[in-house]
Motif scaffolding. Structure first.
Motif, PDB file in Angstrom:
ATOM      1  N   ARG A 193     -22.884 -19.398  30.802  1.00  0.00           N
ATOM      2  CA  ARG A 193     -21.972 -19.089  31.902  1.00  0.00           C
ATOM      3  C   ARG A 193     -22.756 -18.461  33.053  1.00  0.00           C
ATOM      4  N   ALA A 194     -22.186 -18.507  34.243  1.00  0.00           N
ATOM      5  CA  ALA A 194     -22.840 -17.978  35.445  1.00  0.00           C
ATOM      6  C   ALA A 194     -22.970 -16.467  35.401  1.00  0.00           C
ATOM      7  N   SER A 195     -22.049 -15.806  34.722  1.00  0.00           N
ATOM      8  CA  SER A 195     -22.090 -14.344  34.644  1.00  0.00           C
ATOM      9  C   SER A 195     -22.930 -13.929  33.448  1.00  0.00           C
ATOM     10  N   GLY A 196     -23.125 -12.649  33.301  1.00  0.00           N
ATOM     11  CA  GLY A 196     -23.908 -12.125  32.185  1.00  0.00           C
ATOM     12  C   GLY A 196     -23.056 -11.962  30.947  1.00  0.00           C
ATOM     13  N   GLY A 197     -23.477 -11.048  30.106  1.00  0.00           N
ATOM     14  CA  GLY A 197     -22.732 -10.771  28.884  1.00  0.00           C
ATOM     15  C   GLY A 197     -23.394 -11.379  27.675  1.00  0.00           C
ATOM     16  N   GLY A 198     -22.781 -11.132  26.549  1.00  0.00           N
ATOM     17  CA  GLY A 198     -23.329 -11.584  25.284  1.00  0.00           C
ATOM     18  C   GLY A 198     -22.963 -13.021  24.960  1.00  0.00           C
ATOM     19  N   THR A 199     -23.356 -13.415  23.770  1.00  0.00           N
ATOM     20  CA  THR A 199     -23.084 -14.758  23.281  1.00  0.00           C
ATOM     21  C   THR A 199     -21.826 -14.718  22.423  1.00  0.00           C
ATOM     22  N   VAL A 200     -20.917 -15.649  22.662  1.00  0.00           N
ATOM     23  CA  VAL A 200     -19.673 -15.716  21.896  1.00  0.00           C
ATOM     24  C   VAL A 200     -19.478 -17.124  21.342  1.00  0.00           C
ATOM     25  N   PHE A 201     -18.804 -17.181  20.202  1.00  0.00           N
ATOM     26  CA  PHE A 201     -18.478 -18.456  19.581  1.00  0.00           C
ATOM     27  C   PHE A 201     -16.989 -18.688  19.750  1.00  0.00           C
ATOM     28  N   LEU A 202     -16.625 -19.767  20.406  1.00  0.00           N
ATOM     29  CA  LEU A 202     -15.220 -20.123  20.600  1.00  0.00           C
ATOM     30  C   LEU A 202     -14.840 -21.129  19.522  1.00  0.00           C
ATOM     31  N   ILE A 203     -13.776 -20.828  18.821  1.00  0.00           N
ATOM     32  CA  ILE A 203     -13.294 -21.710  17.761  1.00  0.00           C
ATOM     33  C   ILE A 203     -11.773 -21.704  17.801  1.00  0.00           C
ATOM     34  N   SER A 204     -11.166 -22.781  17.351  1.00  0.00           N
ATOM     35  CA  SER A 204      -9.707 -22.840  17.310  1.00  0.00           C
ATOM     36  C   SER A 204      -9.179 -21.710  16.449  1.00  0.00           C
ATOM     37  N   TRP A 207      -5.623 -21.633  33.688  1.00  0.00           N
ATOM     38  CA  TRP A 207      -6.254 -22.946  33.781  1.00  0.00           C
ATOM     39  C   TRP A 207      -5.781 -23.893  32.685  1.00  0.00           C
ATOM     40  N   GLY A 208      -5.008 -23.390  31.747  1.00  0.00           N
ATOM     41  CA  GLY A 208      -4.510 -24.238  30.680  1.00  0.00           C
ATOM     42  C   GLY A 208      -5.574 -24.522  29.636  1.00  0.00           C
ATOM     43  N   SER A 209      -5.380 -25.599  28.912  1.00  0.00           N
ATOM     44  CA  SER A 209      -6.312 -26.005  27.867  1.00  0.00           C
ATOM     45  C   SER A 209      -7.371 -26.912  28.489  1.00  0.00           C
ATOM     46  N   VAL A 210      -8.601 -26.424  28.525  1.00  0.00           N
ATOM     47  CA  VAL A 210      -9.688 -27.180  29.145  1.00  0.00           C
ATOM     48  C   VAL A 210     -10.922 -27.124  28.258  1.00  0.00           C
ATOM     49  N   ALA A 254     -14.277 -24.959  32.171  1.00  0.00           N
ATOM     50  CA  ALA A 254     -13.953 -23.568  32.480  1.00  0.00           C
ATOM     51  C   ALA A 254     -15.178 -22.836  33.031  1.00  0.00           C
ATOM     52  N   LEU A 255     -16.348 -23.079  32.442  1.00  0.00           N
ATOM     53  CA  LEU A 255     -17.559 -22.413  32.920  1.00  0.00           C
ATOM     54  C   LEU A 255     -17.950 -22.910  34.308  1.00  0.00           C
ATOM     55  N   TYR A 256     -17.705 -24.175  34.592  1.00  0.00           N
ATOM     56  CA  TYR A 256     -17.969 -24.687  35.943  1.00  0.00           C
ATOM     57  C   TYR A 256     -17.044 -23.999  36.958  1.00  0.00           C
ATOM     58  N   ARG A 257     -15.767 -23.878  36.621  1.00  0.00           N
ATOM     59  CA  ARG A 257     -14.819 -23.207  37.522  1.00  0.00           C
ATOM     60  C   ARG A 257     -15.230 -21.752  37.742  1.00  0.00           C
ATOM     61  N   GLU A 258     -15.650 -21.080  36.656  1.00  0.00           N
ATOM     62  CA  GLU A 258     -16.090 -19.689  36.777  1.00  0.00           C
ATOM     63  C   GLU A 258     -17.313 -19.586  37.689  1.00  0.00           C
ATOM     64  N   ALA A 259     -18.251 -20.504  37.543  1.00  0.00           N
ATOM     65  CA  ALA A 259     -19.450 -20.485  38.383  1.00  0.00           C
ATOM     66  C   ALA A 259     -19.081 -20.646  39.854  1.00  0.00           C
ATOM     67  N   CYS A 260     -18.115 -21.502  40.132  1.00  0.00           N
ATOM     68  CA  CYS A 260     -17.665 -21.681  41.519  1.00  0.00           C
ATOM     69  C   CYS A 260     -17.058 -20.391  42.063  1.00  0.00           C
ATOM     70  N   LEU A 261     -16.287 -19.685  41.237  1.00  0.00           N
ATOM     71  CA  LEU A 261     -15.688 -18.428  41.664  1.00  0.00           C
ATOM     72  C   LEU A 261     -16.738 -17.331  41.851  1.00  0.00           C
ATOM     73  N   ARG A 267      -9.643 -11.311  40.750  1.00  0.00           N
ATOM     74  CA  ARG A 267      -9.118 -12.542  40.151  1.00  0.00           C
ATOM     75  C   ARG A 267      -9.134 -12.414  38.634  1.00  0.00           C
ATOM     76  N   LEU A 268      -8.032 -12.794  38.034  1.00  0.00           N
ATOM     77  CA  LEU A 268      -7.880 -12.791  36.589  1.00  0.00           C
ATOM     78  C   LEU A 268      -7.520 -14.213  36.197  1.00  0.00           C
ATOM     79  N   TYR A 269      -8.271 -14.780  35.274  1.00  0.00           N
ATOM     80  CA  TYR A 269      -7.963 -16.148  34.880  1.00  0.00           C
ATOM     81  C   TYR A 269      -7.998 -16.286  33.362  1.00  0.00           C
ATOM     82  N   PHE A 270      -7.145 -17.166  32.881  1.00  0.00           N
ATOM     83  CA  PHE A 270      -6.997 -17.428  31.456  1.00  0.00           C
ATOM     84  C   PHE A 270      -7.280 -18.905  31.200  1.00  0.00           C
ATOM     85  N   TRP A 271      -7.825 -19.190  30.062  1.00  0.00           N
ATOM     86  CA  TRP A 271      -7.979 -20.573  29.647  1.00  0.00           C
ATOM     87  C   TRP A 271      -8.059 -20.627  28.128  1.00  0.00           C
ATOM     88  N   ARG A 272      -7.759 -21.762  27.585  1.00  0.00           N
ATOM     89  CA  ARG A 272      -7.813 -21.969  26.155  1.00  0.00           C
ATOM     90  C   ARG A 272      -8.859 -23.031  25.861  1.00  0.00           C
TER      91      ARG A 272
END
Length: 142
Positions: free
Chosen positions: A73-84, A9-12, A17-24, A35-40
Protein backbone atom coordinates in the motif's frame (compact mmCIF):
# COMPACT_ATOMS: atom_id res chain seq x y z
CA UNK A 1 -10.85 21.13 9.63
CA UNK A 2 -13.59 20.64 7.04
CA UNK A 3 -16.40 18.11 6.93
CA UNK A 4 -15.65 14.39 7.23
CA UNK A 5 -15.97 12.50 3.94
CA UNK A 6 -17.12 8.89 4.40
CA UNK A 7 -17.05 6.51 1.47
CA UNK A 8 -18.02 2.84 1.19
CA UNK A 9 -16.15 1.33 -1.73
CA UNK A 10 -18.09 -1.90 -1.43
CA UNK A 11 -16.62 -5.29 -2.23
CA UNK A 12 -13.50 -4.79 -4.33
CA UNK A 13 -10.29 -6.68 -5.05
CA UNK A 14 -7.51 -5.57 -2.69
CA UNK A 15 -5.50 -4.34 -5.70
CA UNK A 16 -8.27 -1.88 -6.59
CA UNK A 17 -8.67 -0.63 -3.02
CA UNK A 18 -4.92 -0.03 -2.71
CA UNK A 19 -4.91 1.86 -6.01
CA UNK A 20 -7.75 4.10 -4.78
CA UNK A 21 -5.89 4.66 -1.50
CA UNK A 22 -2.72 5.61 -3.38
CA UNK A 23 -4.68 8.17 -5.40
CA UNK A 24 -6.06 9.68 -2.18
CA UNK A 25 -2.60 9.74 -0.56
CA UNK A 26 -1.08 11.89 -3.30
CA UNK A 27 -0.09 15.34 -2.08
CA UNK A 28 -2.98 17.77 -1.93
CA UNK A 29 -5.75 15.24 -2.61
CA UNK A 30 -7.11 15.21 0.94
CA UNK A 31 -7.28 19.01 1.31
CA UNK A 32 -8.44 20.10 4.75
CA UNK A 33 -11.09 17.39 5.19
CA UNK A 34 -10.46 14.00 6.80
CA UNK A 35 -11.52 10.98 4.79
CA UNK A 36 -12.79 7.68 6.14
CA UNK A 37 -13.29 4.82 3.74
CA UNK A 38 -14.46 1.24 4.06
CA UNK A 39 -14.04 -1.69 1.75
CA UNK A 40 -14.45 -5.43 1.86
CA UNK A 41 -11.71 -7.66 0.48
CA UNK A 42 -13.11 -9.89 -2.21
CA UNK A 43 -10.33 -12.48 -1.95
CA UNK A 44 -7.40 -13.31 0.35
CA UNK A 45 -4.35 -11.08 0.00
CA UNK A 46 -1.27 -10.04 1.96
CA UNK A 47 -0.96 -6.25 2.22
CA UNK A 48 2.30 -4.66 3.31
CA UNK A 49 3.14 -1.09 4.31
CA UNK A 50 5.53 0.61 1.89
CA UNK A 51 8.49 0.37 4.28
CA UNK A 52 8.21 -3.36 5.01
CA UNK A 53 10.52 -6.12 3.81
CA UNK A 54 8.55 -9.00 2.27
CA UNK A 55 11.35 -11.51 2.89
CA UNK A 56 11.28 -10.68 6.62
CA UNK A 57 7.49 -10.46 7.05
CA UNK A 58 6.13 -13.37 5.06
CA UNK A 59 6.92 -16.61 3.28
CA UNK A 60 6.76 -15.09 -0.20
CA UNK A 61 7.15 -18.33 -2.15
CA UNK A 62 4.42 -20.02 -0.11
CA UNK A 63 2.00 -17.11 -0.53
CA UNK A 64 2.56 -16.86 -4.27
CA UNK A 65 2.48 -20.65 -4.63
CA UNK A 66 -0.92 -20.64 -2.92
CA UNK A 67 -2.16 -17.91 -5.26
CA UNK A 68 -2.27 -15.23 -2.55
CA UNK A 69 -1.15 -11.88 -3.97
CA UNK A 70 1.44 -9.88 -2.02
CA UNK A 71 0.59 -6.18 -2.32
CA UNK A 72 2.17 -2.95 -1.06
CA UNK A 73 0.00 0.00 0.00
CA UNK A 74 1.05 3.63 -0.50
CA UNK A 75 0.94 4.33 3.23
CA UNK A 76 3.11 2.78 5.91
CA UNK A 77 2.18 0.34 8.60
CA UNK A 78 2.62 -3.33 9.16
CA UNK A 79 1.83 -6.37 7.10
CA UNK A 80 -1.69 -7.78 7.30
CA UNK A 81 -3.35 -10.88 5.90
CA UNK A 82 -6.84 -10.35 4.51
CA UNK A 83 -9.02 -13.45 4.48
CA UNK A 84 -12.75 -14.05 4.19
CA UNK A 85 -14.29 -13.82 7.63
CA UNK A 86 -17.95 -12.83 7.92
CA UNK A 87 -21.15 -14.45 6.69
CA UNK A 88 -20.78 -12.69 3.33
CA UNK A 89 -17.24 -14.00 2.98
CA UNK A 90 -15.60 -10.59 3.38
CA UNK A 91 -13.34 -8.82 5.86
CA UNK A 92 -14.15 -5.17 6.51
CA UNK A 93 -11.14 -2.89 5.97
CA UNK A 94 -11.06 0.70 7.17
CA UNK A 95 -8.79 3.47 5.96
CA UNK A 96 -8.37 6.95 7.38
CA UNK A 97 -6.65 9.95 5.82
CA UNK A 98 -6.14 12.91 8.12
CA UNK A 99 -4.78 16.29 7.06
CA UNK A 100 -2.65 17.85 9.78
CA UNK A 101 -2.57 21.63 10.12
CA UNK A 102 0.39 23.33 8.46
CA UNK A 103 1.91 20.35 6.69
CA UNK A 104 1.29 17.13 4.91
CA UNK A 105 1.27 13.92 6.92
CA UNK A 106 4.86 13.00 5.99
CA UNK A 107 6.26 16.00 7.89
CA UNK A 108 4.91 14.97 11.31
CA UNK A 109 6.29 12.52 13.86
CA UNK A 110 4.43 9.21 13.61
CA UNK A 111 3.09 9.38 17.19
CA UNK A 112 1.48 12.77 16.42
CA UNK A 113 -0.13 11.36 13.29
CA UNK A 114 -1.56 8.34 15.13
CA UNK A 115 -2.77 10.42 18.08
CA UNK A 116 -4.56 12.80 15.69
CA UNK A 117 -6.33 9.84 14.12
CA UNK A 118 -7.04 7.82 17.25
CA UNK A 119 -8.20 10.61 19.58
CA UNK A 120 -11.69 10.86 17.98
CA UNK A 121 -12.05 7.07 18.23
CA UNK A 122 -11.14 7.07 21.93
CA UNK A 123 -13.51 10.01 22.51
CA UNK A 124 -16.34 8.22 20.68
CA UNK A 125 -15.83 5.04 22.68
CA UNK A 126 -15.88 7.13 25.87
CA UNK A 127 -19.19 8.68 24.83
CA UNK A 128 -20.59 5.14 24.61
CA UNK A 129 -19.34 4.34 28.12
CA UNK A 130 -16.32 2.33 26.96
CA UNK A 131 -13.09 3.31 28.68
CA UNK A 132 -10.30 3.43 26.10
CA UNK A 133 -6.85 4.95 25.90
CA UNK A 134 -4.02 5.31 23.41
CA UNK A 135 -0.95 3.22 24.28
CA UNK A 136 2.35 3.18 22.47
CA UNK A 137 2.45 4.67 18.99
CA UNK A 138 -0.78 3.32 17.52
CA UNK A 139 -2.73 1.04 19.85
CA UNK A 140 -6.14 1.69 21.37
CA UNK A 141 -6.63 -0.28 24.57
CA UNK A 142 -10.14 -0.90 25.95
Amino acid sequence: MGALFITDWGSVPAEEALYREACLCRAGTCGDAPRLYFWRARHPAIVMGRGRDAEKDIYVHTALGDGVPVLVRASGGGTVFLISGDEDGHVLCVGVLLPLPGSDITGNPIREVFRAGLAPLVEGLGAMGIRAEIKGASDVVV
